[in-house]
Design a protein around this motif. Structure first.
Motif, PDB file in Angstrom:
ATOM      1  N   ARG A   1     -10.216   0.944  -0.888  1.00  0.00           N
ATOM      2  CA  ARG A   1     -11.682   1.892  -1.282  1.00  0.00           C
ATOM      3  C   ARG A   1     -12.115   3.429  -1.537  1.00  0.00           C
ATOM      4  O   ARG A   1     -12.871   3.587  -2.445  1.00  0.00           O
ATOM      5  CB  ARG A   1     -11.925   1.022   0.068  1.00  0.00           C
ATOM      6  CG  ARG A   1     -13.916   1.746  -0.923  1.00  0.00           C
ATOM      7  CD  ARG A   1     -14.910   1.028   0.171  1.00  0.00           C
ATOM      8  NE  ARG A   1     -14.077   0.359   2.040  1.00  0.00           N
ATOM      9  CZ  ARG A   1     -14.991   0.024   2.755  1.00  0.00           C
ATOM     10  NH1 ARG A   1     -15.755  -1.138   1.819  1.00  0.00           N
ATOM     11  NH2 ARG A   1     -13.870  -0.983   3.730  1.00  0.00           N
TER      12      ARG A   1
ATOM     13  N   GLU B   1       2.616   6.405   3.185  1.00  0.00           N
ATOM     14  CA  GLU B   1       2.586   4.801   4.273  1.00  0.00           C
ATOM     15  C   GLU B   1       3.956   4.496   3.611  1.00  0.00           C
ATOM     16  O   GLU B   1       5.705   4.416   4.410  1.00  0.00           O
ATOM     17  CB  GLU B   1       2.142   3.703   4.132  1.00  0.00           C
ATOM     18  CG  GLU B   1       2.836   2.740   4.702  1.00  0.00           C
ATOM     19  CD  GLU B   1       1.869   1.130   4.899  1.00  0.00           C
ATOM     20  OE1 GLU B   1       0.623   1.351   4.555  1.00  0.00           O
ATOM     21  OE2 GLU B   1       2.959   0.002   4.384  1.00  0.00           O
TER      22      GLU B   1
ATOM     23  N   ASN C   1      -4.948   1.498  -3.979  1.00  0.00           N
ATOM     24  CA  ASN C   1      -3.957   2.190  -3.011  1.00  0.00           C
ATOM     25  C   ASN C   1      -1.968   1.400  -3.377  1.00  0.00           C
ATOM     26  O   ASN C   1      -1.491   1.386  -2.637  1.00  0.00           O
ATOM     27  CB  ASN C   1      -4.166   1.143  -1.384  1.00  0.00           C
ATOM     28  CG  ASN C   1      -3.745   2.263  -0.196  1.00  0.00           C
ATOM     29  OD1 ASN C   1      -2.792   2.959  -0.866  1.00  0.00           O
ATOM     30  ND2 ASN C   1      -3.305   2.486   0.798  1.00  0.00           N
TER      31      ASN C   1
ATOM     32  N   GLY D   1     -11.558   4.219   7.374  1.00  0.00           N
ATOM     33  CA  GLY D   1     -10.983   3.423   6.542  1.00  0.00           C
ATOM     34  C   GLY D   1      -9.985   3.175   5.456  1.00  0.00           C
ATOM     35  O   GLY D   1      -9.482   4.202   5.269  1.00  0.00           O
ATOM     36  N   SER D   2     -10.168   2.118   4.587  1.00  0.00           N
ATOM     37  CA  SER D   2      -9.343   2.350   3.723  1.00  0.00           C
ATOM     38  C   SER D   2      -9.366   3.135   2.716  1.00  0.00           C
ATOM     39  O   SER D   2      -9.955   3.306   2.282  1.00  0.00           O
ATOM     40  CB  SER D   2     -10.418   0.597   2.761  1.00  0.00           C
ATOM     41  OG  SER D   2      -9.594   0.301   1.760  1.00  0.00           O
ATOM     42  N   THR D   3      -7.891   3.353   2.566  1.00  0.00           N
ATOM     43  CA  THR D   3      -8.108   4.055   1.293  1.00  0.00           C
ATOM     44  C   THR D   3      -8.086   3.714   0.002  1.00  0.00           C
ATOM     45  O   THR D   3      -8.417   4.144  -0.788  1.00  0.00           O
ATOM     46  CB  THR D   3      -6.584   4.484   2.059  1.00  0.00           C
ATOM     47  OG1 THR D   3      -6.195   5.288   2.937  1.00  0.00           O
ATOM     48  CG2 THR D   3      -6.230   5.445   0.663  1.00  0.00           C
TER      49      THR D   3
ATOM     50  N   LYS E   1      -1.368   5.495   4.094  1.00  0.00           N
ATOM     51  CA  LYS E   1      -1.239   5.064   4.722  1.00  0.00           C
ATOM     52  C   LYS E   1      -3.267   4.831   5.032  1.00  0.00           C
ATOM     53  O   LYS E   1      -4.015   5.827   4.536  1.00  0.00           O
ATOM     54  CB  LYS E   1      -1.586   5.806   6.209  1.00  0.00           C
ATOM     55  CG  LYS E   1       0.043   6.035   6.617  1.00  0.00           C
ATOM     56  CD  LYS E   1       0.133   6.616   8.127  1.00  0.00           C
ATOM     57  CE  LYS E   1       2.210   6.285   7.883  1.00  0.00           C
ATOM     58  NZ  LYS E   1       2.494   7.135   9.200  1.00  0.00           N
ATOM     59  N   ASN E   2      -3.691   4.161   6.097  1.00  0.00           N
ATOM     60  CA  ASN E   2      -4.958   3.907   5.913  1.00  0.00           C
ATOM     61  C   ASN E   2      -5.836   4.988   6.535  1.00  0.00           C
ATOM     62  O   ASN E   2      -5.006   5.978   7.243  1.00  0.00           O
ATOM     63  CB  ASN E   2      -5.996   3.250   6.231  1.00  0.00           C
ATOM     64  CG  ASN E   2      -6.224   1.788   5.249  1.00  0.00           C
ATOM     65  OD1 ASN E   2      -6.730   2.028   4.215  1.00  0.00           O
ATOM     66  ND2 ASN E   2      -6.487   1.107   6.442  1.00  0.00           N
TER      67      ASN E   2
ATOM     68  N   CYS F   1       0.620  -1.276   0.090  1.00  0.00           N
ATOM     69  CA  CYS F   1       0.137   0.029  -0.623  1.00  0.00           C
ATOM     70  C   CYS F   1       0.776   0.550  -0.307  1.00  0.00           C
ATOM     71  O   CYS F   1       1.883   1.272   0.764  1.00  0.00           O
ATOM     72  CB  CYS F   1      -1.095  -0.204   1.234  1.00  0.00           C
ATOM     73  SG  CYS F   1      -2.164  -1.393   1.551  1.00  0.00           S
TER      74      CYS F   1
END
Ligand code: EPU
Length: 289
Positions: free
Chosen positions: A220, A278, A243, A216-218, A211-212, A208
């Motif tokens: 997504r 990240e 991601n 929630g999920s980056t 970072k999320n 990834c």
């Protein structure tokens, strides 16, 4: 990710005594007011694990890239409830050694293509767990050659980073495990492997990129912004997971860095959310030799 420049010197000490000599030599030149500035650049130390969360700029690293890949830094001692492991050990080898000894608790690390040292520095995680969930103590040294051994509570551990290990060389760690049943360990490994290969791309990537967010999920979010498939040069936002940026063949680090900014800009325009990387971007901005 298979992009980026070379290191002018790649050093793998064979054992701790060699490591101390290298750190000592680098420090003596770096702190010498009369040392040639070019020599100072040549002996600057950058610690590199397996590199899977690093993006090295195209001009490379003009100093020493220090990697603890030798056997002396990859030893695994398994006790009943603990495993003591060298920082150079690949996570996959660690998990397989625990499996053979019927120890459970580290299966979530198996699919992460990194070393123990890199995973600790990044507080790497997958499947809802992070490595610091199972860390008892970490042994490391600073650039002065001083040794430390600390528990997580003294290391400023956060989601996907450990600030207390920044600019330090991680040597080994003690992790918690528990006696386990081989069939259950194998079932967990299989489930994690299936999840990994069904939801993440196989093409070269750095895992990834961002970072999320707390919500929630980056991946997504990038997907919902319609950015999958966005391409710059040979770097592309993965069609499998939003991601991930994949190298479709011959990408440069500059292309990846530009694509990262494009994604950040577009997500910010569409949602006002700011994405933080990240991965760690290292290396020289321009060619120096
Ligand atoms: N999703 C989408 N579209 C996408 C990506 C994801 O709709 O393009 C949805 C998924 O369908 C799922 C949800 O978003 O419903 C969460 O996706 P996923 O399970 O892949 O988790 P994630 O939060 O996107 C995190 C970690 C990964 C780790 C996975 C699995 C971060 C930044 N990412 O991703 O870690 O492998 O969980 O545990 O924390 C990494 O850090 O390098 C990394 C790959």
């Amino acid at each position: 990710m298979r992009v980026g420049g070379h290191a002018s010197l790649w050093v793998e000490p064979a054992h701790p005594e060699d490591l101390l000599k290298i750190v000592d030599y680098s420090r003596s030149k770096m702190t010498d007011p009369f040392a040639d500035p070019v020599l100072k650049r040549c002996v600057h130390l950058t610690f590199v694990g397996c590199g899977s969360n690093l993006l090295v700029r195209d001009a490379g690293i003009s100093g020493i890239a220090l990697h603890l890949g030798a056997h002396g830094f990859s030893q695994i001692e398994i006790g009943n409830h603990h495993v003591h492991v060298g920082a150079g050990t690949r996570l996959k080898h660690l998990v397989m050694a625990c499996r053979r000894a019927r120890k459970t608790g580290l299966e979530f690390l198996e699919e992460i293509p990194g070393s123990v040292g890199g995973a600790l520095r990044m507080n790497a995680g997958a499947m809802g767990h992070s490595i610091f969930d199972v860390v008892e103590r970490v042994r490391f040294m600073d650039l002065e050659g001083k040794f430390f051994e600390k528990p997580p509570s003294e290391l400023h551990v956060q989601y996907r980073t450990c600030q207390g290990l920044r600019n330090h060389l991680i040597l080994s760690a003690t992790l918690r495990v528990a006696p386990g049943d081989l069939r259950e360990i194998d079932e967990r490994l299989k489930a994690f492997e299936e999840k990994r290969w069904s939801s993440q791309p196989a093409a070269p990537s750095a895992g990834c990129i961002f970072k999320n967010l707390p919500e929630g999920s980056t991946g997504r979010l990038i997907d919902e912004c319609g950015l999958k498939g966005l391409t710059f040069g040979k770097a592309r936002v993965s069609e499998v997971h939003g991601n991930f940026i994949v190298n479709t063949g011959g990408a440069t680090a500059a292309e990846v860095i530009t694509l990262i900014s494009m994604v950040q800009d577009r997500v910010q325009k569409a949602t006002r959310k700011k994405l933080e990387t990240e991965i760690i971007i290292i290396g020289d901005e321009e060619w120096s030799f």
